[in-house]
Design an enzyme around this catalytic site. Structure first.
Site, PDB file in Angstrom:
ATOM      1  N   LYS A  35       0.728  -1.203  -0.024  1.00 39.76           N
ATOM      2  CA  LYS A  35      -0.038   0.102  -0.011  1.00 39.76           C
ATOM      3  C   LYS A  35       0.805   1.117  -0.001  1.00 39.76           C
ATOM      4  CE  LYS A  35      -0.084  -0.371   4.664  1.00 39.76           C
ATOM      5  NZ  LYS A  35      -1.071  -0.564   6.194  1.00 39.76           N
ATOM      6  N   TYR A 256      17.909  29.189   8.430  1.00 41.38           N
ATOM      7  CA  TYR A 256      16.640  29.724   9.032  1.00 41.38           C
ATOM      8  C   TYR A 256      16.736  29.980  10.730  1.00 41.38           C
ATOM      9  CZ  TYR A 256      14.739  30.061   4.176  1.00 41.38           C
ATOM     10  OH  TYR A 256      14.651  30.347   2.872  1.00 41.38           O
TER      11      TYR A 256
HETATM   12  C1  LIG Z   1      -0.199  -1.748   6.567  1.00 40.87           C
HETATM   13  C2  LIG Z   1      -1.031  -3.143   7.039  1.00 40.87           C
HETATM   14  C3  LIG Z   1      -0.164  -4.320   7.318  1.00 40.87           C
HETATM   15  C4  LIG Z   1       1.325  -4.295   7.240  1.00 40.87           C
HETATM   16  O1  LIG Z   1       1.689  -3.641   8.563  1.00 40.87           O
HETATM   17  P1  LIG Z   1       3.266  -3.551   8.799  1.00 40.87           P
HETATM   18  O2  LIG Z   1       3.240  -2.863  10.463  1.00 40.87           O
HETATM   19  O3  LIG Z   1       4.083  -2.596   7.880  1.00 40.87           O
HETATM   20  O4  LIG Z   1       3.805  -4.725   8.824  1.00 40.87           O
HETATM   21  C5  LIG Z   1      -0.894  -5.400   7.572  1.00 40.87           C
HETATM   22  N1  LIG Z   1      -2.079  -5.425   7.804  1.00 40.87           N
HETATM   23  C6  LIG Z   1      -2.961  -4.450   7.742  1.00 40.87           C
HETATM   24  C7  LIG Z   1      -4.387  -4.599   7.525  1.00 40.87           C
HETATM   25  C8  LIG Z   1      -2.221  -3.182   7.183  1.00 40.87           C
HETATM   26  O5  LIG Z   1      -3.222  -2.093   7.060  1.00 40.87           O
END
Ligand SMILES: *Cc1c(COP(=O)(O)O)cnc(C)c1O
Length: 372
Positions: A35, A256
């Protein structure tokens, strides 16, 4: 010449990290979670390194289309399911498996016309209180889904809120197990932290694990463990060059707000990386960097397009020196993104996802950095 900054995606590190997560749950199948544009790495850039996974899990239909366009014919799971009824048409067309977390998604499925029934993952809210049916309502949702001709196999899924910390997963595990005890179907529970930290509990690993962050080489529970302790390799390196060098006299300030003031004669390098590239503005003076592979630190406030590093003890360094903001330097030294994130008061996840689209990204199969 383009501005001297680039991100490098290490295919071999992705492959290594995938193998490492498999080791944690040798009997489970692995969803590679891609994702958020593969946690900022780019779906196309990570595909080669992660194609050994059993499936890809993501949220956006666009990203599902991208994975199919790359030639992936195996499972793809929509972790949040569909957002509106017509999304189901794409699920049918691209053979996407999808999460069902609410009654409205079941209503949409009941009205959907499809030749092939869908594989769905029924989500339980076992305590995180984001998505899913409560344990009390889970069975009736399952029964309703099971009666639909649009539905093929039903798998069971939940997500842990505290797999990375002291609270742990026991209470959520117990709720999930109790409510699903006599339900058929494959199960999926673990994110990276659960797979790595709770590998001693066979029930946790179930049929499918869902690692994300571990695949990208950041520790899910830093600073309790770092990536090296989990045997994970950084999949992204961010490198930029020194564009200018300034000598400082005692009392001279940098950047800055004059946030850093020299108390002695110093030499500082101005680096072609700023918060518009995704480097956090919140990183204070002292945030670690590597200059030509040697550890140094940032000085003063990060600005939009530049930041300043200390070259005082690095006589060889100058204009053209390579500064590693995170990941690998050309000499093989590594700077953990988790350290940089900690300095900014956040986690590696956020830095990876925030890599800006203006930074050119190159994929390489070793740990070698591309020539500029
Ligand atoms: C993002 C997500 C994961 C992966 O999580 P990590 O902490 O990056 O391993 C797994 N299951 C769901 C439902 C997620 O949204």
């Amino acid at each position: 010449m383009p501005r001297p900054i680039q991100a490098t995606i290490h295919t071999s590190a992705l492959r290594h990290n995938l193998a490492r997560t498999r080791l944690a749950a040798p009997d489970a199948q692995v969803w590679a979670v891609v994702k958020a544009n593969a946690y900022g790495h780019g779906i196309e850039q990570v595909f080669e390194g992660l194609r050994g996974a059993d499936g890809f899990a993501l949220l956006d239909l666009k990203e599902a289309e991208q994975v199919r366009a790359l030639g992936w014919r195996g499972p793809i799971l929509l972790l949040e399911g569909v957002f509106e009824a017509r999304d189901l048409e794409l699920c049918s067309r691209l053979h996407l498996w999808h999460t069902v977390h609410c009654d409205e998604q079941i209503d949409m499925l009941a009205l959907h016309k499809t030749h092939e029934p869908h594989r769905v993952f029924l989500k339980m809210n076992s305590g995180m209180n984001r998505l899913g049916f409560s344990p009390q309502r889970y069975r009736s949702a399952w029964t309703r889904l099971n009666a639909l001709p649009q539905v093929d196999e039903i798998s069971l899924i939940t997500h842990f809120s505290d797999a990375d910390g002291p609270k742990g997963i026991a209470a959520q595990m117990a709720r999930f197990e109790l409510a699903t005890r006599d339900l058929p179907g494959e199960r999926s529970l673990c994110n990276s932290a659960a797979a790595l930290r709770h590998a001693d509990q066979p029930a946790v690993k179930a049929d499918w694990i869902r690692p994300g962050i571990a695949l990208y080489g950041s520790a899910p529970d830093f600073p309790e463990h770092d990536a090296a302790q989990w045997d994970l390799q950084a999949a992204m390196s961010l490198n930029a060059r020194v564009m200018a060098v300034q000598p400082l006299q005692p009392g001279d300030s940098v950047g800055y707000g004059s946030q850093f003031v020299a108390d002695r004669a110093m030499r500082v390098g101005v680096v072609a990386c700023g918060y518009a590239d995704g480097y956090p503005r919140l990183c204070p003076t002292g945030t670690p960097v590597l200059v030509d592979g040697v550890r140094s630190r940032t000085l003063g406030r990060v600005s939009m397009d530049m930041l300043v590093v200390d070259l005082s003890d690095l006589a060889e360094a100058g204009v053209g020196s390579t500064v590693t903001l995170w990941g690998y330097a050309a000499n093989g030294q590594v700077l953990s993104i988790d350290e940089v994130a900690q300095a900014a008061g956040t986690v590696g996840y956020e830095l990876l996802c925030a890599l800006s689209s203006r930074v050119p990204v190159h994929g390489v199969d070793g740990l070698d950095l591309q020539p500029w």
